[in-house]
Design a protein around this motif. Structure first.
Motif, PDB file in Angstrom:
ATOM      1  N   SER A 186       0.831  -1.201   0.000  1.00 50.60           N
ATOM      2  CA  SER A 186       0.000   0.000   0.000  1.00 50.60           C
ATOM      3  C   SER A 186       0.865   1.251   0.000  1.00 50.60           C
ATOM      4  N   THR A 187       0.304   2.300  -0.500  1.00 53.21           N
ATOM      5  CA  THR A 187       0.897   3.624  -0.339  1.00 53.21           C
ATOM      6  C   THR A 187       0.655   4.082   1.096  1.00 53.21           C
ATOM      7  N   ILE A 188       1.293   5.179   1.471  1.00 53.91           N
ATOM      8  CA  ILE A 188       0.957   5.888   2.700  1.00 53.91           C
ATOM      9  C   ILE A 188       0.971   7.382   2.357  1.00 53.91           C
ATOM     10  N   THR A 189      -0.094   8.080   2.666  1.00 52.48           N
ATOM     11  CA  THR A 189      -0.219   9.487   2.306  1.00 52.48           C
ATOM     12  C   THR A 189       0.450  10.341   3.366  1.00 52.48           C
ATOM     13  N   THR A 190       1.466  11.098   2.971  1.00 54.16           N
ATOM     14  CA  THR A 190       2.211  11.925   3.915  1.00 54.16           C
ATOM     15  C   THR A 190       2.056  13.402   3.551  1.00 54.16           C
ATOM     16  N   GLY A 191       2.390  14.276   4.504  1.00 50.05           N
ATOM     17  CA  GLY A 191       2.410  15.703   4.229  1.00 50.05           C
ATOM     18  C   GLY A 191       1.111  16.426   4.455  1.00 50.05           C
ATOM     19  N   TRP A 192       0.021  15.715   4.710  1.00 49.92           N
ATOM     20  CA  TRP A 192      -1.239  16.369   5.031  1.00 49.92           C
ATOM     21  C   TRP A 192      -2.142  15.362   5.748  1.00 49.92           C
ATOM     22  N   TRP A 193      -3.345  15.811   6.138  1.00 49.47           N
ATOM     23  CA  TRP A 193      -4.181  15.012   7.028  1.00 49.47           C
ATOM     24  C   TRP A 193      -5.018  13.940   6.325  1.00 49.47           C
ATOM     25  N   PRO A 202       8.829   7.692   4.387  1.00 54.61           N
ATOM     26  CA  PRO A 202       8.950   8.902   3.568  1.00 54.61           C
ATOM     27  C   PRO A 202      10.261   8.920   2.786  1.00 54.61           C
ATOM     28  N   GLY A 203      10.167   9.230   1.502  1.00 55.05           N
ATOM     29  CA  GLY A 203      11.346   9.264   0.650  1.00 55.05           C
ATOM     30  C   GLY A 203      11.633   7.954  -0.046  1.00 55.05           C
ATOM     31  N   GLU A 204      10.951   6.880   0.334  1.00 61.35           N
ATOM     32  CA  GLU A 204      11.122   5.592  -0.306  1.00 61.35           C
ATOM     33  C   GLU A 204       9.912   5.292  -1.197  1.00 61.35           C
ATOM     34  N   GLY A 205      10.054   4.303  -2.038  1.00 58.08           N
ATOM     35  CA  GLY A 205       8.969   3.955  -2.945  1.00 58.08           C
ATOM     36  C   GLY A 205       8.915   4.917  -4.127  1.00 58.08           C
ATOM     37  N   ALA A 206       8.187   4.528  -5.154  1.00 55.61           N
ATOM     38  CA  ALA A 206       8.084   5.339  -6.361  1.00 55.61           C
ATOM     39  C   ALA A 206       7.428   6.681  -6.052  1.00 55.61           C
ATOM     40  N   SER A 207       8.005   7.763  -6.562  1.00 52.50           N
ATOM     41  CA  SER A 207       7.492   9.095  -6.261  1.00 52.50           C
ATOM     42  C   SER A 207       6.110   9.332  -6.862  1.00 52.50           C
ATOM     43  N   GLU A 229       4.530  17.420  13.513  1.00 53.46           N
ATOM     44  CA  GLU A 229       4.713  16.346  14.505  1.00 53.46           C
ATOM     45  C   GLU A 229       4.415  14.977  13.883  1.00 53.46           C
ATOM     46  N   ILE A 230       3.400  14.931  13.021  1.00 54.25           N
ATOM     47  CA  ILE A 230       3.082  13.672  12.337  1.00 54.25           C
ATOM     48  C   ILE A 230       4.229  13.279  11.421  1.00 54.25           C
ATOM     49  N   ASP A 231       4.800  14.260  10.711  1.00 52.72           N
ATOM     50  CA  ASP A 231       5.926  13.978   9.824  1.00 52.72           C
ATOM     51  C   ASP A 231       7.109  13.424  10.604  1.00 52.72           C
TER      52      ASP A 231
END
Length: 424
Positions: free
Chosen positions: A192-199, A248-253, A389-391
């Protein structure tokens, strides 16, 4: 003779002077300023605008297009300066901030109810644009959080496609099995993806566990409650405990578009158009897996149009947003790639043939989804105070308890300041 000639010459001069001073014909059309964010849908939106002007030659639309990433700052600047456009793109996410400046359209909606055909909107869409029994905007499109899945990767692994009965455990177990590694340990496809940078994902999981961002009267942040912590922990565990999502930073952009992720949790309907343009991406959707609190938590948000409370062209502006939420415009939005906000458009043959094919999942997801918190400063608190803080929780290994405690403390401090200002 000379006197007669002089009189005629004087008369001619006077006539020329009178004709020369005749005022130019005035433009008596209604002038409506429309501010909207530039996205890849610009040709479609501007085509609708031209059609509207052809239908309403008495209305002149002054279109002010702003790059999408600058739009929120632009509308807030204009509102703060007391110069809002007559019509602007808004929705339930931005409404808490814009509420003092947006016109209540309830009387116009009652007057034109038959023409608008409110029963044609999906029930969840109707609920989203009806606030305290008042209507302030009309919708063009919506987003609801969904589970996206790559059918090819599922088939290659011998996995059954997700079902509407899936739980978080089902999602995590499938994610672990669908994560494939080369002999050296390098991941070649993620569960799965993981959505980062926002809620978008973590708040959905907080809700799914029974938690909330704020208390009911929005005087305190509640991200440090046991329920909220359960959602944040599941979010972090996708990477560090269960290992089926990249750090974060891994996996296809390019994420799910890359064809190397089996699932995307909480994906946006705004991605449909781009997904459809990738020939070898076989994908479909399902409602989000049920969390500990049941099928709760998915985000439901509208893209809509409202009218400035101070507009001098209320009726002309109303004719425009009514057109942009009418069946012809919604059909154009649906053909472009957005999910239809109207039942009649969703029933059209072209709509059924466009992926995703499991559009029943949309209705299931909409019935259990909910809008973002009704707080004027929600976006600022979420992005500027909580998100860092989540980041850090994801990138530096901060325990969820510490991240939630620090985020809650920052949010509460901000809320106290705002409450104190309002009291004064």
């Amino acid at each position: 003779m000379q006197n007669r000639f002089r009189r005629r010459a004087a008369l001619l001069v006077m006539l020329v002077a009178i004709c020369g001073c005749r005022p130019e014909p005035q433009d008596t059309r209604h002038h409506v300023v429309f501010l909207y964010p530039i996205e890849d849908n610009r040709p479609m939106v501007e085509g609708l605008i031209r059609h509207f002007e052809a239908l309403h030659p008495d209305i002149n639309l002054e279109v002010r297009a702003v790059p999408g990433n600058q739009y929120q700052a632009k509308i807030k600047t204009l509102v703060a300066a007391g110069e809002p456009p007559d019509v602007f793109v808004c929705g339930d996410v931005t409404f808490p901030y814009l509420r003092p400046f947006v016109a209540d359209l309830s009387d116009l909606c009652r007057r034109d109810a038959k023409e608008i055909d409110f029963a044609d909107y999906f029930p969840a869409v109707q609920r989203s644009f009806t606030i305290d029994r008042h209507i302030y905007f009309l919708p063009q499109a919506f987003n609801v959080s969904l589970l996206y899945y790559n059918k090819r990767l599922f088939r290659q692994s011998g996995e059954r496609f997700p079902s509407s009965n899936w739980s978080w455990s089902d999602y995590a177990e499938a994610g672990r099995r669908l994560t494939k590694r080369a002999p050296g340990g390098l991941v070649v496809s993620w569960g799965s993806t993981i959505t980062t940078g926002w809620w978008g994902e973590w708040l959905t999981l907080v809700h799914g566990a029974g938690g909330d961002f704020f208390n009911p009267d929005v005087t305190a942040c509640t991200l440090d409650t046991p329920q909220a912590l359960q959602g944040l922990t599941f979010y972090r565990d996708k990477i560090y405990k269960n290992g089926f999502a990249p750090a974060p930073g891994e996996g296809a952009s390019t994420g799910f578009r890359s064809n190397t992720f089996a699932m995307e949790f909480g994906g946006h309907t705004g991605n449909w158009k781009s997904y459809r343009q990738i020939p070898d991406l076989e994908w479909d959707i399902e409602a989000l897996p049920k969390g500990p609190s049941g099928r709760r938590g998915g985000e439901l948000s509208l893209s809509a149009m409202g009218i400035a409370k101070k507009t001098k062209e209320r009726e002309a502006a109303w004719q425009f947003i009514k057109f942009m939420s009418g069946k012809e415009a919604i059909e154009a939005f649906a053909k472009f790639g957005y999910p239809a906000v109207r039942r009649s458009i969703a029933a059209m043959p072209f709509y059924a043939l466009q992926p995703p094919l499991n559009k029943r999942a949309l209705e299931v997801a909409m019935e259990s989804a909910e809008p973002d918190p009704d707080a004027p400063d929600f976006m600022e608190i979420a992005l500027d105070l909580v998100q860092p803080e989540i980041d850090e929780m994801l990138s530096d290994g901060m325990p969820p308890e510490a991240a939630a405690r620090r985020a809650t403390r920052s949010a509460d401090s901000f809320l106290k300041t705002q409450i104190s200002r309002r009291v004064r």
